[in-house]
Design an enzyme around this catalytic site. Structure first.
Site, PDB file in Angstrom:
ATOM      1  N   CYS A  88       0.745  -1.267   0.331  1.00  0.00           N
ATOM      2  CA  CYS A  88       0.199  -0.452   0.244  1.00  0.00           C
ATOM      3  C   CYS A  88       0.978   0.866  -0.179  1.00  0.00           C
ATOM      4  O   CYS A  88       2.396   0.767  -0.326  1.00  0.00           O
ATOM      5  CB  CYS A  88      -0.687  -0.013   1.412  1.00  0.00           C
ATOM      6  N   HIS A 109      -3.677   6.363   9.110  1.00  0.00           N
ATOM      7  CA  HIS A 109      -2.333   6.392   9.064  1.00  0.00           C
ATOM      8  C   HIS A 109      -1.761   7.084   7.932  1.00  0.00           C
ATOM      9  O   HIS A 109      -2.834   7.593   7.216  1.00  0.00           O
ATOM     10  CB  HIS A 109      -1.626   5.246   9.029  1.00  0.00           C
TER      11      HIS A 109
END
Length: 630
Positions: free
Chosen positions: A384, A552
């Site tokens: 990711c 995040h």
């Protein structure tokens, strides 16, 4: 907000252009320094050395770009064909052929690549070199003729269109809007054609009537380029782009070599908005102060500008340059910061690595397009943007299933830019798959939408099990279970005071800020990391299923992390995450792999509906703490 297909295409196009130009930035700097020093209006005029300037910009730079573009598509053979084709357009026009090089370099590589595919497996042994040389010669020669006859006139006509466009705005008194044509033309290295072929004649005529002319200032204003370079210097991620920007500023602003900043815009085409805005603002300011120059400042440095400024016009000149710089800087800053927050790669290394990746892509294409069996797979990578959020969750779930199936396969999670070259299978969110393919062209790529609730994991495990010996599977399962029986937990990662239960529902952004502030207050991250979390959420929701979100920062925000930490907020009534109801907001700041044990526990916990429900409703902090850390 997810990027549209059009945005992705524009971004990929910009990266491809930068991939051709940026590896040759040293050649641009060399040409810029020679120009700045030795031309008649330079710092140390030298007629002999100045003779290098013309051939370098006419031949050397376009040839380098053409070779790099062809090599990106078809290796060194493609680079050679790209150069041959580009020579046709260089000879066929009287302006520097950067546009032709950017077209014909990759096109030449594409043509020879497909020609070679037609001959593959059909050449008798011993005749390979003969056939390869003759096909290269014939194809290259034909492309050179095509470039001379077709591409050259097309580019010349483009220059004529730009001239007409500029005159349209000039004749109607809409000079600031002329930047819509002038600035893109500059970036395509048509700056000299626009300046000397269109604006200078108009300026000379105006000087005879008024003693000064604004036309000398439309293309030569150093402000738009200065704003771009300053924005890269201040806001781009660490790397060669950031490190090279100060040197480019000196060459551009004090040396007057504007071409030095063109590749920085090609690297991110949306920055055309910045230079257009800066150019229009500068022209508007020049007109506001009724200022002009007595001749073309050549090169377009601040010193040349001042030398050509008539008495009483200095304030207007400085104001116009400052306005152009400020507007260009502001727009470019926003665009660059958004790219950095998304984790987009804009580094020179990225442009250079694309060449290496493309060279290996054809060799591994068959492998990348087929489905691998267990005997061919030793490493699966979840990737990711940052490599510490959704990918870690997915890796934890698949790792559990792989272990239960008794398969001896390593499952890891990484940021896209850190995908190892020995990965056989790469799993990413569907919006990131194309980027992952560029980083790991040798691997099989699997796209998913939901890292938790997806049938892909079970399907992959079933496929990998095909042909695996039952006894071998069982022995491997026992060995892996014994090897992994000892669990390491760093309890400093999750503190009880960072678990907040029974909170009232708030907006998504407020929930993320609350979770991020706990990380800040505990000394895990800098305050700026919270903003990176919000930016990440705007680009792609961090909702992962089962009522859980894991906000995040993106990869570029890792420098804001002091140490690994996690905070957990429970909202029994839920928080709206773009249509999904989230009950647990788990903020993550990860250094290395220290946080992965907790994420692995989380993936197992929320897989069971009863446990997931208890996590959403319990008022026992000790229960959540123990579930996540033990």
């Amino acid at each position: 907000m997810q990027k549209s297909s059009f945005q992705n295409k524009v971004q990929n196009f910009g990266r491809f252009l930068s991939g051709m130009v940026m590896p040759n930035i040293g050649a641009f700097i060399a040409w810029g320094l020679i120009t700045a020093f030795f031309i008649p209006t330079g710092w140390i005029p030298n007629e002999g050395l100045a003779s290098l300037v013309g051939p370098m910009i006419t031949y050397m730079l376009p040839v380098l770009i053409a070779f790099t573009g062809g090599q990106m598509v078809a290796g060194k053979r493609g680079g050679v064909i790209g150069v041959i084709a580009t020579m046709g357009v260089i000879v066929g026009t009287d302006i520097p052929m950067f546009i032709g090089a950017m077209i014909l370099g990759p096109f030449g590589g594409w043509v020879i690549k497909h020609i070679d595919q037609q001959f593959e497996g059909k050449i008798k042994p011993g005749f390979e070199m003969l056939i390869n040389n003759f096909t290269a010669g014939i194809v290259g020669g034909l492309l050179a003729i095509f470039a001379y006859q077709i591409i050259g006139p097309v580019v010349s006509n483009l220059n004529e269109v730009l001239r007409v466009g500029v005159e349209f705005f000039v004749n109607r008194g809409l000079l600031p809007l002329a930047s819509i044509f002038i600035e893109p033309a500059k970036i395509l290295f048509l700056n000299n054609a626009i300046n000397h072929g269109i604006l200078s004649p108009l300026g000379v005529q105006q000087v005879e009537e008024a003693g000064k002319s604004i036309f000398f200032m439309l293309e030569t204003n150093p402000g738009p380029g200065l704003g771009i370079l300053l924005a890269y210097w201040i806001f781009s991620a660490e790397g060669m782009v950031k490190e090279s920007a100060p040197g480019a500023i000196i060459i551009h602003f004090f040396g007057g070599i504007h071409e030095i900043y063109f590749p920085y815009v090609l690297m991110k085409p949306s920055l055309l908005l910045a230079v257009i805005g800066g150019g229009a603002s500068g022209i508007f300011t020049f007109r506001l102060f009724n200022t002009g120059l007595v001749a073309t400042p050549s090169p377009g440095s601040i010193f040349a500008y001042l030398a050509m400024t008539p008495r009483g016009n200095y304030l207007g000149v400085f104001a116009g340059i400052l306005a152009a710089t400020a507007v260009s800087f502001v727009i470019a800053s926003v665009l660059i910061k958004r790219s950095v927050a998304r984790g987009d790669t804009m580094e020179f290394e990225s442009a250079q690595s694309r060449v290496r990746e493309q060279k290996g892509r054809d060799l591994h294409m068959d492998k990348a397009n087929k489905k691998l069996s267990a005997s061919e797979v030793s490493k699966i990578v979840f990737a990711c943007d940052a490599g510490m959020g959704s990918s870690a969750m997915g890796a934890g779930r698949l790792r559990k299933k792989i272990k239960a199936a008794g398969l001896d396969i390593e499952v890891v999670n990484k940021a896209i830019d850190e995908i190892p070259q020995d990965a056989q299978i790469v799993i990413t969110h569907q919006n990131l798959t194309e980027r992952a393919k560029q980083k790991a062209p040798q691997a099989e790529h699997i796209s998913i939408q939901d890292f938790l609730q997806t049938p892909v994991y079970d399907q992959l495990v079933e496929r990998l099990q095909a042909g695996e010996d039952d006894q071998k599977k069982q022995s491997k399962a026992v060995e892996k279970k014994e090897a992994q029986s000892a669990a390491f937990v760093n309890q400093e990662i999750l503190k009880k005071e960072n678990i907040k239960l029974g909170l009232d529902s708030v907006k998504r952004t407020e929930a993320i800020k609350m979770a991020g502030q706990l990380l800040v207050d505990s000394g895990y991250v800098d305050q700026d990391y919270v903003n990176a979390m919000l930016d990440r959420e705007e680009e792609m929701s961090t909702y992962i299923g089962q009522g859980v979100a894991i906000p995040h920062g993106v990869g570029s925000a890792k420098k804001k992390i002091k140490k690994t930490g996690i905070s957990i907020l429970q909202f029994p009534e839920g928080v709206n995450f773009e249509g999904e109801t989230v009950y647990l907001v788990i903020a993550i700041a990860g250094v290395g792999n220290e946080h992965l044990k907790i994420l692995a526990n989380l993936s197992e916990l929320i897989e069971e509906n009863t446990t997931a429900e208890k996590l959403r409703t319990t008022d026992d902090i000790d229960y959540i703490y123990e579930e996540f850390t033990l």
